[in-house]
Design a protein around this motif. Structure first.
Motif, PDB file in Angstrom:
ATOM      1  N   ILE A 265       9.136 -21.140  11.747  1.00 10.41           N
ATOM      2  CA  ILE A 265       9.630 -20.135  10.788  1.00 10.41           C
ATOM      3  C   ILE A 265       8.558 -19.780   9.781  1.00 10.41           C
ATOM      4  N   LEU A 266       7.850 -20.792   9.265  1.00  7.20           N
ATOM      5  CA  LEU A 266       6.809 -20.543   8.272  1.00  7.20           C
ATOM      6  C   LEU A 266       5.691 -19.681   8.840  1.00  7.20           C
ATOM      7  N   LEU A 267       5.154 -20.060  10.005  1.00  2.15           N
ATOM      8  CA  LEU A 267       4.021 -19.340  10.559  1.00  2.15           C
ATOM      9  C   LEU A 267       4.399 -17.924  10.978  1.00  2.15           C
ATOM     10  N   THR A 268       5.610 -17.764  11.508  1.00  2.00           N
ATOM     11  CA  THR A 268       6.048 -16.419  11.878  1.00  2.00           C
ATOM     12  C   THR A 268       6.189 -15.530  10.652  1.00  2.00           C
ATOM     13  N   THR A 269       6.811 -16.068   9.616  1.00  2.00           N
ATOM     14  CA  THR A 269       6.991 -15.291   8.382  1.00  2.00           C
ATOM     15  C   THR A 269       5.644 -14.980   7.738  1.00  2.00           C
ATOM     16  N   ALA A 270       4.751 -15.963   7.695  1.00  2.00           N
ATOM     17  CA  ALA A 270       3.434 -15.736   7.103  1.00  2.00           C
ATOM     18  C   ALA A 270       2.637 -14.716   7.905  1.00  2.00           C
ATOM     19  N   ALA A 271       2.755 -14.757   9.248  1.00  2.00           N
ATOM     20  CA  ALA A 271       2.033 -13.790  10.074  1.00  2.00           C
ATOM     21  C   ALA A 271       2.549 -12.378   9.828  1.00  2.00           C
ATOM     22  N   ARG A 272       3.866 -12.229   9.710  1.00  2.00           N
ATOM     23  CA  ARG A 272       4.426 -10.900   9.419  1.00  2.00           C
ATOM     24  C   ARG A 272       3.989 -10.420   8.034  1.00  2.00           C
ATOM     25  N   HIS A 273       3.979 -11.319   7.087  1.00  2.00           N
ATOM     26  CA  HIS A 273       3.546 -10.949   5.738  1.00  2.00           C
ATOM     27  C   HIS A 273       2.084 -10.539   5.737  1.00  2.00           C
ATOM     28  N   GLU A 274       1.260 -11.290   6.460  1.00  2.00           N
ATOM     29  CA  GLU A 274      -0.166 -10.948   6.551  1.00  2.00           C
ATOM     30  C   GLU A 274      -0.361  -9.601   7.226  1.00  2.00           C
ATOM     31  N   GLY A 275       0.463  -9.301   8.243  1.00  2.00           N
ATOM     32  CA  GLY A 275       0.364  -8.005   8.901  1.00  2.00           C
ATOM     33  C   GLY A 275       0.727  -6.856   7.980  1.00  2.00           C
ATOM     34  N   SER A 276       1.770  -7.048   7.170  1.00  2.00           N
ATOM     35  CA  SER A 276       2.154  -5.997   6.228  1.00  2.00           C
ATOM     36  C   SER A 276       1.099  -5.809   5.152  1.00  2.00           C
ATOM     37  N   VAL A 277       0.503  -6.912   4.687  1.00  2.00           N
ATOM     38  CA  VAL A 277      -0.565  -6.809   3.686  1.00  2.00           C
ATOM     39  C   VAL A 277      -1.771  -6.086   4.279  1.00  2.00           C
ATOM     40  N   ALA A 278      -2.116  -6.418   5.520  1.00  2.00           N
ATOM     41  CA  ALA A 278      -3.245  -5.743   6.161  1.00  2.00           C
ATOM     42  C   ALA A 278      -2.966  -4.255   6.343  1.00  2.00           C
ATOM     43  N   ALA A 279      -1.711  -3.907   6.679  1.00  2.00           N
ATOM     44  CA  ALA A 279      -1.367  -2.483   6.819  1.00  2.00           C
ATOM     45  C   ALA A 279      -1.493  -1.756   5.487  1.00  2.00           C
ATOM     46  N   ARG A 280      -1.057  -2.412   4.398  1.00  2.00           N
ATOM     47  CA  ARG A 280      -1.199  -1.786   3.083  1.00  2.00           C
ATOM     48  C   ARG A 280      -2.672  -1.620   2.708  1.00  2.00           C
ATOM     49  N   ARG A 281      -3.488  -2.593   3.064  1.00  2.00           N
ATOM     50  CA  ARG A 281      -4.918  -2.482   2.762  1.00  2.00           C
ATOM     51  C   ARG A 281      -5.547  -1.348   3.555  1.00  2.00           C
ATOM     52  N   ARG A 282      -5.168  -1.204   4.826  1.00  2.00           N
ATOM     53  CA  ARG A 282      -5.714  -0.097   5.616  1.00  2.00           C
ATOM     54  C   ARG A 282      -5.297   1.241   5.025  1.00  2.00           C
ATOM     55  N   ALA A 283      -4.029   1.336   4.603  1.00  2.00           N
ATOM     56  CA  ALA A 283      -3.575   2.587   3.984  1.00  2.00           C
ATOM     57  C   ALA A 283      -4.323   2.856   2.688  1.00  2.00           C
ATOM     58  N   ALA A 284      -4.560   1.796   1.900  1.00  2.00           N
ATOM     59  CA  ALA A 284      -5.293   1.984   0.651  1.00  2.00           C
ATOM     60  C   ALA A 284      -6.728   2.425   0.915  1.00  2.00           C
ATOM     61  N   ARG A 285      -7.367   1.862   1.967  1.00  2.00           N
ATOM     62  CA  ARG A 285      -8.720   2.283   2.303  1.00  2.00           C
ATOM     63  C   ARG A 285      -8.749   3.740   2.759  1.00  2.00           C
ATOM     64  N   GLU A 286      -7.739   4.134   3.541  1.00  2.00           N
ATOM     65  CA  GLU A 286      -7.689   5.524   3.980  1.00  2.00           C
ATOM     66  C   GLU A 286      -7.500   6.470   2.795  1.00  2.00           C
ATOM     67  N   LEU A 287      -6.622   6.086   1.855  1.00  2.00           N
ATOM     68  CA  LEU A 287      -6.452   6.919   0.667  1.00  2.00           C
ATOM     69  C   LEU A 287      -7.715   6.962  -0.170  1.00  2.00           C
ATOM     70  N   ALA A 288      -8.395   5.809  -0.260  1.00  2.00           N
ATOM     71  CA  ALA A 288      -9.638   5.786  -1.025  1.00  2.00           C
ATOM     72  C   ALA A 288     -10.709   6.654  -0.373  1.00  2.00           C
ATOM     73  N   MET A 289     -10.693   6.727   0.960  1.00  2.00           N
ATOM     74  CA  MET A 289     -11.672   7.550   1.648  1.00  2.00           C
ATOM     75  C   MET A 289     -11.460   9.031   1.356  1.00  2.00           C
ATOM     76  N   PHE A 290     -10.193   9.429   1.149  1.00  2.00           N
ATOM     77  CA  PHE A 290      -9.943  10.822   0.806  1.00  2.00           C
ATOM     78  C   PHE A 290     -10.642  11.192  -0.506  1.00  2.00           C
ATOM     79  N   ASP A 291     -10.758  10.244  -1.418  1.00  2.00           N
ATOM     80  CA  ASP A 291     -11.449  10.506  -2.671  1.00  2.00           C
ATOM     81  C   ASP A 291     -12.959  10.571  -2.490  1.00  2.00           C
ATOM     82  N   ARG A 292     -13.434  10.161  -1.344  1.00  2.00           N
ATOM     83  CA  ARG A 292     -14.866  10.145  -1.073  1.00  2.00           C
ATOM     84  C   ARG A 292     -15.285  11.198  -0.051  1.00  2.00           C
ATOM     85  N   ILE A 293     -14.370  12.008   0.390  1.00  2.00           N
ATOM     86  CA  ILE A 293     -14.657  13.029   1.402  1.00  2.00           C
ATOM     87  C   ILE A 293     -14.615  14.405   0.754  1.00  2.00           C
ATOM     88  N   ASP A 294     -15.616  15.221   1.059  1.00  2.00           N
ATOM     89  CA  ASP A 294     -15.637  16.598   0.590  1.00  2.00           C
ATOM     90  C   ASP A 294     -14.689  17.432   1.444  1.00  2.00           C
TER      91      ASP A 294
END
Length: 498
Positions: A265-294
């Motif tokens: 239960i712990l490892l499954t929950t932690a893996a799902r949490h890590e996946g959601s955090v990684a997805a949020r980081r990817r979205a944040a990087r994509e949004l940050a890239m929009f601020d760096r693109i002409d």
């Protein structure tokens, strides 16, 4: 390395994933060594302390050979690519031997038939091929065999093998026998090192990787894993010492089941949490890239290009990597677009960026440096590479079928492209020094007839057309256009008179 007042050690955090990947080699070698030492002590009839076995558990020859084969296959496991034929044969043989041992134990339990002698003491050796060893080695063999083909199913067999190892630890700690016992010291050490090395080759699976990650998620997961394993084990030890457990193996089995369920239960929950955090980081990087693109050209804007250049400067100062800069003034191309195209300056910028981007590599970068300037960052081996890239850019811009010329209603027979080039040097104090040299080179290139477009082909006649000079005022440009119109009128009158 010093320790701060908050109890944290100063310095870089420990990369547990890298440690686990590197630990695969010594752990697999340790697994083979335990198999060899187990065979030696079993043949010699002595235990770890060189005392006679006198019927005590020892490493059976099949157990020792299986551990050696399993450790060798783990050692030679590759991240990508197919298994070698020899690995398939070794793992298949180990799996068949372990399956035969389990089937023999099942037949003995169901029919009461005597067990096969090959799994019992062999002439010259002590010990028996235990059920615990057969199940654990077989589970690890399947997990290694199907790791690349079906990692999820292989992960289930890995969990099963780890559960059996933990059950063996509980049995040896409490003096209980879950199956048939007979797990020698070197056999147990070999199974333990094999389980740890199996974790290292399954780090690509989220439920394993999350326990080795850096950051808060990894720390919390490791603390919880240690608590879930150690606390029930210590509780069982207390029951064993007090005599409350006795010979009740179901208590130890219950501890094992509860521990494994909580870990799952712990490892499954932690893996799902890590996946959601990684997805949020990817979205944040994509949004940050929009601020760096002409938005007009699709290239990096000045802010984004500045970050790239500063990163290249750090690499240049720290690793000695060579970088070059090319500065291009697009105002000249906008004049061409106004003369021979649709007159849309933004379209000219976009087509120039598209033409240049097609000539760059993945390690290069293109950015809009000013209103009408592009800055190109190149990773080079020597300064001569800049001339090669500059020639390639000029050919791309003059290509009639290219993105830039394809947008013009007429194409110039030749095209002069002003470029300023420079490289980062040891004498520079900052990357701006190289950019300044490139800007000076661009100024010199622009002064060399860079404001004119040479011969244009039009209806079989060579017509010289000059693009507007950006230094002229609007009134001067108007007078030049009026003079050109009067010449056309005079030509028409000469034709009518003739």
């Amino acid at each position: 390395m010093t320790q701060s007042a908050l109890g944290r050690f100063d310095g870089p955090p420990i990369n547990f994933i890298r440690i686990a990947l590197r630990a695969r080699v010594p752990l697999s070698i340790l697994t083979m060594a335990c198999g060899v030492l187990g065979l030696i002590t079993s043949y010699a009839g002595v235990d770890l302390l060189l005392q006679p076995l006198n019927g005590k558990s020892a490493t059976h020859p099949l157990t020792g050979v299986s551990l050696i084969g399993l450790g060798l296959c783990i050692l030679k496991t590759r991240r990508f690519g197919s298994h070698g034929i020899w690995r398939l044969l070794v793992l298949g043989t180990i799996l068949l031997v372990c399956a035969a041992r389990v089937m023999d134990a099942a037949l003995v339990g169901l029919t009461g038939a005597p067990p096969l002698s090959v799994f019992g003491p062999v002439d010259g050796f002590s010990g028996r091929f235990s059920i615990e060893s057969a199940l654990t080695i077989g589970a690890f063999a399947v997990a290694t065999l199907i790791r690349q083909g079906n990692g999820r199913v292989g992960g289930l067999f890995l969990v099963g093998g780890l559960t059996l190892v933990f059950t063996t630890v509980l049995g040896m700690s409490y003096g209980l026998v879950f199956f048939n016992g007979d797990v020698g010291v070197f056999t147990f050490l070999g199974l333990l090192s094999a389980s740890l090395s199996m974790l290292s080759i399954y780090l690509h699976r989220p439920f394993v990787r999350v326990a080795f990650m850096m950051g808060d998620i990894g720390v919390q997961t490791r603390v919880m894993v240690a608590s879930i394993v150690v606390i029930p084990w210590l509780s069982g030890m207390g029951l064993s010492w007090s005599g409350a457990m006795g010979e009740q193996t179901h208590v130890a089995a219950m501890i094992s089941v509860i521990t494994c369920a909580m870990l799952a239960i712990l490892l499954t929950t932690a893996a799902r949490h890590e996946g959601s955090v990684a997805a949020r980081r990817r979205a944040a990087r994509e949004l940050a890239m929009f601020d760096r693109i002409d938005p007009v050209t699709g290239a990096l804007n000045r802010f984004g290009m500045t970050e790239v250049v500063e990163g290249a400067w750090v690499d240049f100062r720290s690793t000695g990597a060579q970088f070059g800069l090319i500065l291009m003034d697009v105002d000249y191309f906008r004049n061409i677009d106004a003369t021979f195209g649709e007159g849309d300056p933004e379209a000219a910028l976009a087509r120039v960026a598209q033409s240049v981007q097609g000539q760059l590599r993945g390690t290069d970068a293109l950015g809009r440096w000013g209103t009408s300037e592009f800055l190109i960052l190149l990773k080079i081996k020597d300064v001569g590479n800049l001339d090669i890239v500059a020639g390639r850019l000029r050919r791309a811009m003059a290509d009639v079928a290219g993105p830039f010329c394809a947008g013009l209603s007429m194409q110039p027979a030749s095209l002069d492209i002003p470029l300023g080039m420079s490289d980062m040097r040891e004498t520079d104090d900052a990357p701006t020094a190289a950019i300044t040299r490139a800007d000076q080179g661009l100024y010199l290139a622009k002064s060399d007839e860079a404001s004119t477009v040479p011969v244009m082909a039009m209806e079989g006649e060579d017509v010289f057309v000059f693009a507007p000079d950006p230094t002229l005022s609007d009134e001067e440009k108007f007078m030049m256009d009026a003079d050109a119109d009067s010449v056309e009128i005079d030509d028409d009158e000469d034709v009518r008179a003739a």
